[in-house]
Design an enzyme around this catalytic site. Structure first.
Site, mmCIF file in Angstrom:
data_model
loop_
_atom_site.group_PDB
_atom_site.id
_atom_site.type_symbol
_atom_site.label_atom_id
_atom_site.label_comp_id
_atom_site.label_asym_id
_atom_site.label_seq_id
_atom_site.Cartn_x
_atom_site.Cartn_y
_atom_site.Cartn_z
ATOM 1 N N SER A 23 0.955 -1.292 0.172
ATOM 2 C CA SER A 23 -0.004 -0.060 0.030
ATOM 3 C C SER A 23 0.856 1.232 -0.008
ATOM 4 O O SER A 23 2.078 1.283 0.393
ATOM 5 C CB SER A 23 -1.109 0.134 1.228
ATOM 6 O OG SER A 23 -1.526 1.355 1.384
ATOM 7 N N TYR B 51 -0.847 -0.365 10.258
ATOM 8 C CA TYR B 51 -1.048 -0.634 9.118
ATOM 9 C C TYR B 51 0.265 -0.545 8.057
ATOM 10 O O TYR B 51 0.552 -1.427 7.249
ATOM 11 C CB TYR B 51 -2.251 -0.050 8.332
ATOM 12 C CG TYR B 51 -2.680 -0.273 7.111
ATOM 13 C CD1 TYR B 51 -3.487 -1.535 6.631
ATOM 14 C CD2 TYR B 51 -2.432 0.618 5.940
ATOM 15 C CE1 TYR B 51 -4.025 -2.135 5.293
ATOM 16 C CE2 TYR B 51 -2.936 0.167 4.742
ATOM 17 C CZ TYR B 51 -3.426 -0.641 4.373
ATOM 18 O OH TYR B 51 -3.874 -1.055 3.196
#
Length: 257
Positions: free
Chosen positions: A143, A156
Site C-alpha cells: 500500500s 497498517y
C-alpha cells in the site's frame, strides 16, 4: 489466451483489485481460485467469473490461520492439478487507526496477521506447490501507506512496508528455481475501501474528499481496479519474465513518494 491451462490463486479475490485480476486472468484462459472471508460476496464473485470461465472456485479462508492457508493451497492443487500464479491481495480494510500509544496490542496483532503474516503464510505453502510445478509467479499487495507513514496508520503502514521487504527476500531465495515474486503498491483505487470513506458524508463533504484524492497525484483522479489488475496480469505474464523482487507503484504519480 496468454494464460490458457494455467492455474491462479487470488486471496482478497471477491471484490476490488483481486476480483479484477481474477476476471483478467480468466478472460485469458486461466483457471482461477478466489479467496475471501465473506461467503455472500464470494458466491456473487464466483457467479460473475463463471460467465467468463467454467473452471473457477471460491474458498472461504482466513489467511492469518496456518491450517486454513495450507488447506487453501491443497484444495487448489487437488482440484486443478497445480499452481502457476498467486496474487496475495487479502488485507485488513476495516482496521482501526490510532496513535501508537493508544493502539491496543490485540489490534496490532490482528493487523499483522491480516497483512505481513498472512502474506508470509500464503507464500510458505504457495512456494511448495510452485516448486513441485517447476516455477511460478507471485504478486503481493502492499500500500502507498507504507511510504506515506501518516499519523494513526503505524500498524497498517508497518505491515504493508514489511510485505515489500518480504517480497524482495523471497524473490532472492527462489529466483534460480523459476519463481518470480513482486509487489504491487497501489495508490487510491476505486474499491470498497475508498467507497467506505464517503459513507455518511454530505454532498459538499463528499466533493471535498473527492477533490482531495484527485489532487494527490499527477493524473488528477482515482484509479480503477482494472488499471491495477493490468499491472498484476503483466507481472504474471511471459512479458515480465525478467522482472522479480520489484515493487511496482501504481498511484497516478503521487509526487511526494
Amino acid at each position: 489466451m496468454r494464460f490458457e491451462n494455467k492455474v491462479a490463486l487470488i486471496t482478497g479475490g471477491t471484490s476490488g483489485i483481486g476480483l479484477a485480476v481474477a476476471q483478467s486472468l480468466a478472460q485469458e484462459g486461466s483457471k482461477v481460485v478466489i479467496v475471501g472471508r465473506n461467503q455472500k460476496k464470494g458466491e456473487a464473485a464466483l457467479q460473475s467469473l463463471k460467465q467468463i470461465h467454467s473452471d473457477v472456485m471460491y474458498l472461504s479462508v482466513d489467511v492469518s490461520k496456518s491450517n486454513e492457508v495450507k488447506q487453501m493451497v491443497h484444495k487448489t492443487v487437488s482440484t486443478f492439478g497445480k499452481l502457476d500464479f498467486a496474487f496475495n491481495n487479502a488485507g485488513n480494510t476495516e482496521g482501526k487507526t490510532a496513535l501508537t500509544h493508544e493502539f491496543s496490542e490485540e489490534d496490532f496483532d490482528n493487523m499483522m496477521g491480516a497483512t505481513i503474516k498472512g502474506v508470509w503464510l500464503c507464500m510458505k505453502y504457495e512456494l511448495r506447490a510452485m516448486l513441485e510445478n517447476g516455477g511460478g509467479s507471485i504478486v503481493n499487495t502492499s500500500s502507498l501507506d507504507a511510504f506515506l507513514c501518516s499519523p494513526g496508520t503505524t500498524a497498517y503502514a508497518t505491515g504493508k512496508s514489511g510485505i515489500i521487504t518480504l517480497t524482495k527476500c523471497v524473490a532472492h531465495e527462489y529466483g534460480k528455481q523459476g519463481i518470480r515474486v513482486n509487489t504491487l503498491t497501489p495508490g487510491a483505487i476505486k474499491t470498497s475501501m475508498i467507497d467506505s470513506k464517503f459513507e455518511g458524508l454530505s454532498a459538499e463533504e463528499a466533493k471535498r474528499l473527492e477533490d482531495k484524492y484527485n489532487n494527490l497525484n499527477t493524473l488528477g483522479r482515482i484509479g480503477t481496479p482494472k488499471e491495477a489488475a493490468a499491472v498484476v496480469t503483466w507481472l504474471m505474464s511471459d512479458e515480465a519474465t525478467y522482472i522479480t523482487g520489484q515493487n511496482i507503484i501504481a498511484d497516478g504519480g503521487v509526487s511526494f513518494v
